[in-house]
Design an enzyme around this catalytic site. Structure first.
Site, PDB file in Angstrom:
ATOM      1  N   ASN A 164       0.909  -1.572  -0.065  1.00  0.00           N
ATOM      2  CA  ASN A 164       0.161  -0.228  -0.193  1.00  0.00           C
ATOM      3  C   ASN A 164       1.311   1.451   0.168  1.00  0.00           C
ATOM      4  O   ASN A 164       1.356   1.585   1.157  1.00  0.00           O
ATOM      5  CB  ASN A 164      -0.849  -0.321   1.174  1.00  0.00           C
ATOM      6  CG  ASN A 164      -1.377   0.875   1.285  1.00  0.00           C
ATOM      7  OD1 ASN A 164      -1.890   1.780   0.630  1.00  0.00           O
ATOM      8  ND2 ASN A 164      -2.084   1.428   2.845  1.00  0.00           N
ATOM      9  N   SER A 198       3.048  -2.103  10.691  1.00  0.00           N
ATOM     10  CA  SER A 198       4.401  -2.342  10.846  1.00  0.00           C
ATOM     11  C   SER A 198       4.790  -3.213  10.713  1.00  0.00           C
ATOM     12  O   SER A 198       5.531  -3.699  10.880  1.00  0.00           O
ATOM     13  CB  SER A 198       4.409  -1.727  12.384  1.00  0.00           C
ATOM     14  OG  SER A 198       4.024  -0.125  12.510  1.00  0.00           O
ATOM     15  N   GLY A 205       2.608  -0.874   4.457  1.00  0.00           N
ATOM     16  CA  GLY A 205       2.487   0.593   4.164  1.00  0.00           C
ATOM     17  C   GLY A 205       4.547   0.708   4.203  1.00  0.00           C
ATOM     18  O   GLY A 205       4.762   0.068   2.718  1.00  0.00           O
ATOM     19  N   GLU A 233      -5.572  -4.651  11.265  1.00  0.00           N
ATOM     20  CA  GLU A 233      -4.673  -3.365  10.855  1.00  0.00           C
ATOM     21  C   GLU A 233      -5.376  -2.672  12.063  1.00  0.00           C
ATOM     22  O   GLU A 233      -5.761  -2.233  12.088  1.00  0.00           O
ATOM     23  CB  GLU A 233      -5.185  -2.709   9.677  1.00  0.00           C
ATOM     24  CG  GLU A 233      -4.716  -3.780   8.272  1.00  0.00           C
ATOM     25  CD  GLU A 233      -3.787  -2.465   7.349  1.00  0.00           C
ATOM     26  OE1 GLU A 233      -3.012  -2.403   6.938  1.00  0.00           O
ATOM     27  OE2 GLU A 233      -5.218  -1.245   7.279  1.00  0.00           O
ATOM     28  N   GLU A 237      -7.145   4.669   7.488  1.00  0.00           N
ATOM     29  CA  GLU A 237      -7.082   6.482   6.972  1.00  0.00           C
ATOM     30  C   GLU A 237      -8.035   6.518   6.580  1.00  0.00           C
ATOM     31  O   GLU A 237      -8.115   7.939   6.671  1.00  0.00           O
ATOM     32  CB  GLU A 237      -5.300   6.354   6.523  1.00  0.00           C
ATOM     33  CG  GLU A 237      -4.229   6.212   7.395  1.00  0.00           C
ATOM     34  CD  GLU A 237      -2.845   5.524   6.599  1.00  0.00           C
ATOM     35  OE1 GLU A 237      -3.330   5.461   5.521  1.00  0.00           O
ATOM     36  OE2 GLU A 237      -2.271   5.045   7.586  1.00  0.00           O
ATOM     37  N   HIS A 245      -9.551   1.528   4.491  1.00  0.00           N
ATOM     38  CA  HIS A 245      -8.768   1.614   5.579  1.00  0.00           C
ATOM     39  C   HIS A 245      -9.093   2.432   6.724  1.00  0.00           C
ATOM     40  O   HIS A 245      -9.514   3.598   6.666  1.00  0.00           O
ATOM     41  CB  HIS A 245      -7.565   2.306   4.419  1.00  0.00           C
ATOM     42  CG  HIS A 245      -6.054   1.897   4.860  1.00  0.00           C
ATOM     43  ND1 HIS A 245      -5.977   3.260   6.136  1.00  0.00           N
ATOM     44  CD2 HIS A 245      -5.168   1.023   5.128  1.00  0.00           C
ATOM     45  CE1 HIS A 245      -4.899   2.453   6.421  1.00  0.00           C
ATOM     46  NE2 HIS A 245      -4.390   1.420   5.882  1.00  0.00           N
ATOM     47  N   GLY A 282       1.816   2.171  10.649  1.00  0.00           N
ATOM     48  CA  GLY A 282       3.380   3.638  10.532  1.00  0.00           C
ATOM     49  C   GLY A 282       3.307   3.790  12.089  1.00  0.00           C
ATOM     50  O   GLY A 282       4.567   4.919  11.916  1.00  0.00           O
ATOM     51  N   LYS A 314       0.130   4.194   0.175  1.00  0.00           N
ATOM     52  CA  LYS A 314      -1.036   5.513   0.154  1.00  0.00           C
ATOM     53  C   LYS A 314      -0.226   6.922  -0.354  1.00  0.00           C
ATOM     54  O   LYS A 314      -0.493   6.497  -2.047  1.00  0.00           O
ATOM     55  CB  LYS A 314      -0.164   5.848   1.824  1.00  0.00           C
ATOM     56  CG  LYS A 314      -0.172   4.370   2.191  1.00  0.00           C
ATOM     57  CD  LYS A 314      -0.464   4.677   4.077  1.00  0.00           C
ATOM     58  CE  LYS A 314      -0.337   3.354   4.281  1.00  0.00           C
ATOM     59  NZ  LYS A 314       0.304   3.164   6.740  1.00  0.00           N
TER      60      LYS A 314
HETATM   61  P1  PGA Z   1       2.763   0.852   7.569  1.00  0.00           P
HETATM   62  O1  PGA Z   1       1.104   0.769   7.096  1.00  0.00           O
HETATM   63  O2  PGA Z   1       2.844  -0.573   7.387  1.00  0.00           O
HETATM   64  O3  PGA Z   1       2.965   2.231   6.770  1.00  0.00           O
HETATM   65  O4  PGA Z   1       2.142   0.245   9.220  1.00  0.00           O
HETATM   66  C1  PGA Z   1       0.355  -0.247   6.571  1.00  0.00           C
HETATM   67  C2  PGA Z   1      -1.436  -0.247   6.255  1.00  0.00           C
HETATM   68  O5  PGA Z   1      -1.399   1.203   6.451  1.00  0.00           O
HETATM   69  O6  PGA Z   1      -1.459  -0.590   5.464  1.00  0.00           O
END
Ligand code: PGA
Length: 252
Positions: free
Chosen positions: A8, A216, A237, A170, A99, A97, A176, A10
């Site tokens: 992803n 993460s 991500g 998630e 976000e 997601h 993140g 983003k």
């Molecule tokens: P991250 O994001 O691996 O940076 O934690 C994962 C995601 O939001 O899909």
């Protein structure tokens, strides 16, 4: 079913850079992709073209979109339709997601509409679910997942093909942040999701729908995560932005 290894990206990467990263990923993995792995790259909309071109014809690679509006076309300024994503080469799309839920204010009902509409349009849908830290601390993980799954899957037909649907667990506090859910936390949450899928779609489809873990994920924890019961892939991500690190995760 193959483990789904999803990147992803983003709101990162201009079109040229995305194409270069996808080409580098292909160069590292083409011919070396383990038989039980499928790679999904989910760039920003403006990079779907270059990313798709870089991956065209590569066995085991697919292109996905991060979001869309659940309508065929119309006066929805700033939005994009599933047919446009299919036209751009997407096979998959994300919905729900964290976000989008927590920064863009998408609610459960809208996420459910997107999953149902995307499937009907011909996209394979990945429904993202996960609790916030205060919900975990209050012992509400199961309740939050049950609510998000019920609403998110509300418009999915009972006879959905399992290769057209996936759920990504998630935990919001792990995205993140460098914090990863521990193996027991992941196993427990994925079991809750699996039980919900079996109840909703019956034992055969419910057992076959893939459940990804995200939050993460990096090379140092990917192998362990993929070894946990009911972990059928990862949604990555930060560690997916570089071909070197994501290709190492894909083969972990
Ligand atoms: P991250 O994001 O691996 O940076 O934690 C994962 C995601 O939001 O899909």
């Amino acid at each position: 079913m193959k483990k789904l290894m999803a990147a992803n990206w983003k709101m990162y990467k201009l079109a040229g850079e995305a194409g270069e990263t996808a080409a580098a990923l292909r160069a590292r993995l083409d011919g070396k992709l383990p038989a039980d792995r499928e790679v999904l790259v989910i760039p920003p909309f403006t990079a779907l073209g270059t990313t798709g071109q870089a991956l065209a014809g590569a066995a085991g690679f697919a292109l996905g979109a991060q979001n869309f509006y659940p309508s065929k076309q119309g006066a929805f300024t700033g939005e994009i339709a599933p047919d446009m994503l299919l036209d751009a080469g997407c096979a998959y799309a994300l919905a729900g997601h964290s976000e989008r839920r927590h920064i863009l204010g998408e609610d459960d009902a809208m996420v459910g509409r997107k999953v149902g509409f995307g499937l009907a349009a011909g996209l394979a849908m990945i429904l993202c679910v996960g609790e916030k830290i205060e919900e975990r601390q209050a012992g509400q993980v199961e309740a939050v997942l049950a609510r998000q799954l019920a609403a998110g899957l509300a418009e999915v037909p009972a006879d959905v093909s399992p290769d057209k649907l996936a759920v990504a667990y998630e935990p919001v506090w792990a995205i993140g942040t460098g914090l990863t859910a521990g193996p027991a936390e992941v196993a427990d949450a994925h079991k809750v999701v699996r039980e919900h899928l079996i109840e909703r779609f019956g034992p055969q489809t419910g057992a076959a729908v893939r459940i990804l873990y995200g939050g993460s994920v990096k090379l140092g924890n990917a192998g362990e995560l993929l070894g946990i019961d009911n972990v059928d892939g990862v949604l990555v991500g930060g560690a997916s932005l570089e071909a070197e690190s994501f290709s190492a995760i894909v083969t972990a």
